[in-house]
Design an enzyme around this catalytic site. Sequence first.
Site, mmCIF file in Angstrom:
data_model
loop_
_atom_site.group_PDB
_atom_site.id
_atom_site.type_symbol
_atom_site.label_atom_id
_atom_site.label_comp_id
_atom_site.label_asym_id
_atom_site.label_seq_id
_atom_site.Cartn_x
_atom_site.Cartn_y
_atom_site.Cartn_z
ATOM 1 N NE ARG A 231 -4.258 -1.466 0.346
ATOM 2 C CZ ARG A 231 -4.180 -2.716 -0.515
ATOM 3 N NH1 ARG A 231 -3.473 -2.642 -1.675
ATOM 4 N NH2 ARG A 231 -5.521 -3.373 -0.706
ATOM 5 C CD GLU B 293 -2.943 3.705 -5.164
ATOM 6 O OE1 GLU B 293 -2.121 2.959 -4.555
ATOM 7 O OE2 GLU B 293 -3.974 3.160 -5.645
ATOM 8 C CG HIS C 246 -3.551 -0.331 -6.576
ATOM 9 N ND1 HIS C 246 -4.028 0.452 -5.488
ATOM 10 C CD2 HIS C 246 -3.528 -1.574 -6.185
ATOM 11 C CE1 HIS C 246 -4.229 -0.281 -4.477
ATOM 12 N NE2 HIS C 246 -3.836 -1.666 -4.882
#
Lengths: 319, 340
Positions: B257, B286, B304
């Site tokens: 993460r 993000e 991602h």
Amino acid sequence: MASEDNEVEDHRPLVLIHSLSSFKLPLQDRLITHFRLFDSLASPEASSVRALICVGPTPVTADTLDHLPSLRLVVGSSAGLDHVDLAECHRRGIAVTNSGDAYSENVADYAVALLLDVLRRVSSADRFVRSGLWPQMGEYPLGRKLGGKRIGIVGLGSIGSEVAKRLVAFGCTVAYNSRNKKPSVLYPYYANVHDLAVNSDFLIVCCALTNETHHIINKDVLTALGREGVIINVGRGALVDEKELVQFLVQGEIGGAGLDVFENEPNVPKELFALDNVVLSPHLAVLTPESFEALNEVIIANLKAFFSNKPLLSPFQQE
Amino acid sequence: MATKEEQPQVLENKEEPKEDGELPLVVVLRPKNFNLPLEDRLQSHFHLLDPNDSPDESTESFLSHHAHSARALLCVGLTPLTADTLGLLPSLELVVGSSAGVEHIDLHECRRRGIRVTGASAAFSEDAADYAVALLIDVLRRISAVDRFVRGRLWPVKGEHPLGFKLGGKRVGIVGLGNIGSQIAKRLVAFGCSIAYNSRKKKPSVPFPYYANVWDLAANSDVLIVCCALTEDTHHIINRDVMTALGKEGVIINIGRGPLVDEKELVQFLVRGEIGGAGLDVFENEPDVPKELFKLDNVVLSPHCAVVTLESFEALQDLVMANLKAFFSNKPLVSLVQSE
């Protein structure tokens, strides 16, 4: 009265560095501890020299050999030897060595990296992010899993074996084609590349370029591999019918390609620049600083073995 | 006349459905425009209660009216599952997660209520591991950088290009040796890397050297691969000290993460050349990515997508179905998240 210096004998064997001016032999300085070097076919020493180091793809032809009547050994500095007239060397009783294992791991790493990049769209995703598209477009297309897929290795030499070892760790199955079946190898063997392609999801081309293997990846093989197929070429450009491959890619008749070599380097077919399922590389698969060290060791080992009448470290084998 | 007893009962109004002899209730929480490809499969076995089906009503209202007796909930994507929402589900006994991480689910509250949670990392671990390795080789061997070089038509012009570095022989430090970390280790061993790790606790059955803290791991590694869960303890676990310990040639790969890494610090280190390179699939904010990174050739960036393959989504569907079916037949759950 003669100077004492002249009494010191130079026991270093004589070796020719055979090189087109644009190619440099990395770490050449290290060689002079062991060998006396010269670099011109026109030199008077050409008539007595017994070994030469062929730098990069500098050609060794019948004409070259005519200048070197005492030559008994060609030490190549690359994995491939398609620039050396092997038949002529054989005829004259001249042994040939290549880079042995110095590059195999590097090339294998690179082949796997290219395959992962095509399947998982790594470079394409990197372009997507760098162009600022992520905030605008949110999602990114699905990739394809590597594990569980069937890999067909074209040429199971030292590079092909290292590729196989890595892909097995990802959960792939491996099959191969070589000139001859290898009895000690457990992977399934296919006597021709077409059959290998029929039974594979991805092909990795890492064999030597010879008369027989020119365009070994042709239209039939590409068709047999299928619309989801991926080709990785870390061998030589001419192993693949490049015109056909480009057509297949442009028409979506094959899933993707990772190419380190091309038929007419440094020219790369422009149609490929627009494709996201293709990864392009400028013939770098062998090149890391670590491999220069390894290559140097192989060259020195082969020369020393030759000059002490011992078996060569990496004599060229036809796979 | 044929009777209609075989057909499932249709809800005429907002009456609470009964479970006896009917499909079990499963609450589905998902972001508004998020498709649920699993829907058809789920609907043949379960009665789905999805607040998105009642767009005029708030989620809270919908759940209060319909989900009182629901024993299971499917949490889709990274939809936060808070204590407040859990409070609207007094009969809840199971939360089925559908992403690799579970930090968006209030695990404390679930534990307090005795609600079991299943995760989905098993569906994703191989693809995530593949991607971590792909990022690492890409950074070391500059694959995306040379692809740009060739596409930019620079090969005939500039000939040479900086070299990459060999993967074999590198000391790889894995931060978080769970499902994903173990799969990464297995792959990198085949490339000739040596592996060491840090986890909350040492794992007795694992042959790799263990370091009790990430700083020591970094001091003894060439590469750090970050694949641990994001918790209060692991926020910014890769900080300035760790990056300094890793050294000027060090490479950081993050597929966990964004907040596991102090991103501001990492950008500074990269821009100043105080670290060798980075492969980043996740970021602190993000989809915003620090623009300074766009100019760097020793960085590989991705949106991602480390788990995003056709096959992992199919595996995810299978896993979700398996956990739900196991729960409703009182069999052991397939991928229970254990509190460590």
